[in-house]
Design a protein around this motif. Structure first.
Motif, PDB file in Angstrom:
ATOM      1  N   SER A 136     -73.796  -8.545   9.160  1.00  0.00           N
ATOM      2  CA  SER A 136     -74.615  -7.665  10.006  1.00  0.00           C
ATOM      3  C   SER A 136     -75.453  -6.756   9.122  1.00  0.00           C
ATOM      4  O   SER A 136     -75.233  -6.655   7.910  1.00  0.00           O
ATOM      5  N   ARG A 137     -76.399  -6.121   9.758  1.00  0.00           N
ATOM      6  CA  ARG A 137     -77.315  -5.233   9.031  1.00  0.00           C
ATOM      7  C   ARG A 137     -77.435  -3.936   9.825  1.00  0.00           C
ATOM      8  O   ARG A 137     -77.683  -3.965  11.033  1.00  0.00           O
ATOM      9  N   ILE A 138     -77.238  -2.813   9.142  1.00  0.00           N
ATOM     10  CA  ILE A 138     -77.317  -1.518   9.811  1.00  0.00           C
ATOM     11  C   ILE A 138     -78.481  -0.731   9.216  1.00  0.00           C
ATOM     12  O   ILE A 138     -78.488  -0.387   8.032  1.00  0.00           O
ATOM     13  N   GLY A 162     -81.278   4.353   4.783  1.00  0.00           N
ATOM     14  CA  GLY A 162     -81.646   3.032   4.291  1.00  0.00           C
ATOM     15  C   GLY A 162     -81.074   1.921   5.156  1.00  0.00           C
ATOM     16  O   GLY A 162     -80.865   2.102   6.352  1.00  0.00           O
ATOM     17  N   VAL A 163     -80.805   0.790   4.536  1.00  0.00           N
ATOM     18  CA  VAL A 163     -80.278  -0.379   5.244  1.00  0.00           C
ATOM     19  C   VAL A 163     -78.971  -0.801   4.590  1.00  0.00           C
ATOM     20  O   VAL A 163     -78.913  -1.002   3.374  1.00  0.00           O
ATOM     21  N   GLU A 164     -77.931  -0.910   5.396  1.00  0.00           N
ATOM     22  CA  GLU A 164     -76.621  -1.319   4.907  1.00  0.00           C
ATOM     23  C   GLU A 164     -76.393  -2.785   5.240  1.00  0.00           C
ATOM     24  O   GLU A 164     -76.445  -3.184   6.401  1.00  0.00           O
ATOM     25  N   GLU A 165     -76.157  -3.599   4.226  1.00  0.00           N
ATOM     26  CA  GLU A 165     -75.846  -5.015   4.435  1.00  0.00           C
ATOM     27  C   GLU A 165     -74.326  -5.170   4.527  1.00  0.00           C
ATOM     28  O   GLU A 165     -73.607  -4.839   3.592  1.00  0.00           O
ATOM     29  N   ILE A 166     -73.861  -5.660   5.655  1.00  0.00           N
ATOM     30  CA  ILE A 166     -72.428  -5.784   5.898  1.00  0.00           C
ATOM     31  C   ILE A 166     -72.020  -7.255   5.814  1.00  0.00           C
ATOM     32  O   ILE A 166     -72.549  -8.091   6.558  1.00  0.00           O
ATOM     33  N   PRO A 167     -71.094  -7.590   4.926  1.00  0.00           N
ATOM     34  CA  PRO A 167     -70.678  -8.994   4.819  1.00  0.00           C
ATOM     35  C   PRO A 167     -69.790  -9.408   5.994  1.00  0.00           C
ATOM     36  O   PRO A 167     -69.097  -8.576   6.584  1.00  0.00           O
ATOM     37  N   ALA A 168     -69.830 -10.686   6.330  1.00  0.00           N
ATOM     38  CA  ALA A 168     -68.926 -11.218   7.343  1.00  0.00           C
ATOM     39  C   ALA A 168     -67.531 -11.371   6.730  1.00  0.00           C
ATOM     40  O   ALA A 168     -67.388 -11.580   5.531  1.00  0.00           O
ATOM     41  N   VAL A 169     -66.522 -11.246   7.571  1.00  0.00           N
ATOM     42  CA  VAL A 169     -65.150 -11.478   7.136  1.00  0.00           C
ATOM     43  C   VAL A 169     -64.791 -12.920   7.480  1.00  0.00           C
ATOM     44  O   VAL A 169     -65.007 -13.375   8.607  1.00  0.00           O
ATOM     45  N   GLY A 202     -65.958  -2.373  19.280  1.00  0.00           N
ATOM     46  CA  GLY A 202     -64.804  -1.486  19.232  1.00  0.00           C
ATOM     47  C   GLY A 202     -64.628  -0.875  17.854  1.00  0.00           C
ATOM     48  O   GLY A 202     -64.362   0.325  17.715  1.00  0.00           O
ATOM     49  N   GLY A 203     -64.781  -1.701  16.809  1.00  0.00           N
ATOM     50  CA  GLY A 203     -64.714  -1.186  15.442  1.00  0.00           C
ATOM     51  C   GLY A 203     -65.844  -0.227  15.138  1.00  0.00           C
ATOM     52  O   GLY A 203     -65.667   0.782  14.446  1.00  0.00           O
ATOM     53  N   LEU A 204     -67.006  -0.535  15.664  1.00  0.00           N
ATOM     54  CA  LEU A 204     -68.175   0.326  15.470  1.00  0.00           C
ATOM     55  C   LEU A 204     -67.928   1.720  16.053  1.00  0.00           C
ATOM     56  O   LEU A 204     -68.175   2.744  15.397  1.00  0.00           O
ATOM     57  N   LEU A 205     -67.415   1.747  17.279  1.00  0.00           N
ATOM     58  CA  LEU A 205     -67.147   3.031  17.938  1.00  0.00           C
ATOM     59  C   LEU A 205     -66.090   3.832  17.174  1.00  0.00           C
ATOM     60  O   LEU A 205     -66.219   5.052  17.014  1.00  0.00           O
ATOM     61  N   LEU A 265     -66.618   7.478   9.426  1.00  0.00           N
ATOM     62  CA  LEU A 265     -66.226   6.682   8.265  1.00  0.00           C
ATOM     63  C   LEU A 265     -67.399   6.312   7.372  1.00  0.00           C
ATOM     64  O   LEU A 265     -67.191   5.773   6.281  1.00  0.00           O
ATOM     65  N   GLY A 266     -68.631   6.585   7.805  1.00  0.00           N
ATOM     66  CA  GLY A 266     -69.810   6.166   7.051  1.00  0.00           C
ATOM     67  C   GLY A 266     -70.185   4.752   7.432  1.00  0.00           C
ATOM     68  O   GLY A 266     -69.339   3.956   7.858  1.00  0.00           O
ATOM     69  N   TRP A 267     -71.458   4.401   7.276  1.00  0.00           N
ATOM     70  CA  TRP A 267     -71.926   3.113   7.786  1.00  0.00           C
ATOM     71  C   TRP A 267     -71.360   1.924   7.027  1.00  0.00           C
ATOM     72  O   TRP A 267     -71.112   0.867   7.609  1.00  0.00           O
ATOM     73  N   ALA A 268     -71.126   2.068   5.743  1.00  0.00           N
ATOM     74  CA  ALA A 268     -70.583   0.948   4.977  1.00  0.00           C
ATOM     75  C   ALA A 268     -69.192   0.557   5.481  1.00  0.00           C
ATOM     76  O   ALA A 268     -68.903  -0.623   5.726  1.00  0.00           O
ATOM     77  N   THR A 269     -68.318   1.547   5.659  1.00  0.00           N
ATOM     78  CA  THR A 269     -66.964   1.270   6.131  1.00  0.00           C
ATOM     79  C   THR A 269     -66.946   0.936   7.615  1.00  0.00           C
ATOM     80  O   THR A 269     -66.214   0.035   8.054  1.00  0.00           O
ATOM     81  N   THR A 270     -67.759   1.637   8.403  1.00  0.00           N
ATOM     82  CA  THR A 270     -67.824   1.369   9.846  1.00  0.00           C
ATOM     83  C   THR A 270     -68.246  -0.073  10.107  1.00  0.00           C
ATOM     84  O   THR A 270     -67.637  -0.782  10.914  1.00  0.00           O
ATOM     85  N   GLY A 271     -69.282  -0.518   9.408  1.00  0.00           N
ATOM     86  CA  GLY A 271     -69.753  -1.881   9.580  1.00  0.00           C
ATOM     87  C   GLY A 271     -68.715  -2.908   9.160  1.00  0.00           C
ATOM     88  O   GLY A 271     -68.536  -3.946   9.804  1.00  0.00           O
ATOM     89  N   ARG A 272     -68.006  -2.629   8.076  1.00  0.00           N
ATOM     90  CA  ARG A 272     -66.986  -3.562   7.591  1.00  0.00           C
ATOM     91  C   ARG A 272     -65.798  -3.628   8.547  1.00  0.00           C
ATOM     92  O   ARG A 272     -65.232  -4.699   8.776  1.00  0.00           O
ATOM     93  N   LEU A 273     -65.412  -2.488   9.106  1.00  0.00           N
ATOM     94  CA  LEU A 273     -64.331  -2.490  10.089  1.00  0.00           C
ATOM     95  C   LEU A 273     -64.743  -3.282  11.329  1.00  0.00           C
ATOM     96  O   LEU A 273     -63.956  -4.071  11.866  1.00  0.00           O
ATOM     97  N   ALA A 274     -65.970  -3.085  11.782  1.00  0.00           N
ATOM     98  CA  ALA A 274     -66.469  -3.827  12.941  1.00  0.00           C
ATOM     99  C   ALA A 274     -66.455  -5.330  12.665  1.00  0.00           C
ATOM    100  O   ALA A 274     -66.049  -6.134  13.512  1.00  0.00           O
TER     101      ALA A 274
END
Length: 312
Positions: free
Chosen positions: A226-228, A233-240, A257-260, A267-276
């Protein structure tokens, strides 16, 4: 902290046709189509965007409050389900003499699907008011009846409650003007990559222009992660990588749900995106949108394995 999740509650009736649709649908005769498929297996799942998102957030330990409508004809199984899970039903309105929203999904051996969707009580979602819920610090407007989606966005904005606008399957109901209105009210927007292109086309705004109107634009991209887009800036989030891929139904809701949870807990966008991303992967490993049930400790362990650091 409590999150109000505005969206649908629905039953998903999932059937399997042990053949191939293409062998029974003749393209040259499609104008007089009349077919019947024998479906020897069927299962009924609890679904709907609000239910699925709340389930994911609840697994993480978030305070998920569902705002949705159910039909009085068949509401009781879902009410019992919410009680079993310990999810609040204070803002779930049951409408008499109405069926709940439900999808009839038939899948063939090539994973093609034919779906019929009955919106039922979902069309009356505007009878709930987002500004009547107390103690709410975050919200989401997920796919629902059109009037409900628009009015809940307006009510969140008027109450000063930050919220995610998540048009999803409700996107065909929105024209350019109504989309621009919802985006301008929203704090965040969450869409998949196809929806992002469609929103851009209908609004006449580029992806960057949409992102500039909100605190963050979250675009999911399937196996590409995903991309936030956010203010810094732009956060590149890897798929799990999932341990197994069984059923994508509800993965986007699990992601949200993870995003919320990440937004709630800053948690910051890097961690939020990874949790999602992780929540979506955990869901795809199981049949049905609400049948994965890792503990909070197990989620934390999978997060550390995937990303090399501990989930806060």
């Amino acid at each position: 902290m409590a999150t109000l999740i505005c969206g649908s509650l629905a039953y998903d009736n999932i059937m399997t046709f042990e053949g191939r649709f293409r062998e029974h649908i003749l393209p040259e005769q499609v104008h007089i189509l009349n077919v019947s498929f024998l479906v020897p297996t069927m299962r009924r799942e609890f679904g709907g965007c609000a239910g699925n998102i709340a389930y994911s957030l609840h697994l993480l330990g978030g305070d998920a409050r569902i705002m949705a409508t159910l039909g009085g004809v068949d509401a009781q199984p879902y009410i019992d389900r919410l009680d079993q899970l310990g999810l609040s039903k204070a803002h779930v309105k049951v409408l008499p003499d109405t069926w709940s929203a439900q999808a009839m999904i038939t899948t063939d051996l090539e994973n093609n699907q034919i779906t019929a969707f009955h919106p039922g009580a979902m069309m009356q979602s505007h009878l709930n008011r987002a500004d009547h819920a107390d103690g709410i610090t975050l919200g989401i407007v997920a796919p629902d009846g059109f009037d409900g989606m628009v009015q809940h966005a307006e009510q969140f904005a008027a109450a000063g409650v930050p919220f995610i606008f998540d048009p999803g399957q409700g996107l065909p109901l929105f024209d350019g003007e109504s989309l621009r209105h919802a985006i301008e009210l929203a704090t965040y927007v969450a869409v998949n990559d196809y929806e992002a292109s469609l929103v851009s086309h209908r609004t006449g705004w580029s992806i960057e222009e949409i992102a500039g109107r909100v605190e963050a634009l979250i675009v999911t991209r399937g196996e590409q992660g995903s991309r936030i887009y956010h203010k810094e800036g732009v956060e590149e989030i890897p798929a799990v990588t999932a341990q197994r891929v069984l059923d994508p139904t509800g993965c986007g809701d699990a992601f949200r749900g993870g995003l919320l949870y990440g937004i709630e807990n800053r948690l910051g966008w890097a961690t939020t995106g990874r949790l999602a991303s992780l929540m979506g992967a955990l869901k795809i490993e199981h049949q049905g949108p609400q049948n994965y049930a890792p503990t909070r400790a197990q989620i934390g362990e999978r997060f550390r394995q995937a990303f090399g650091y501990d989930l806060p």
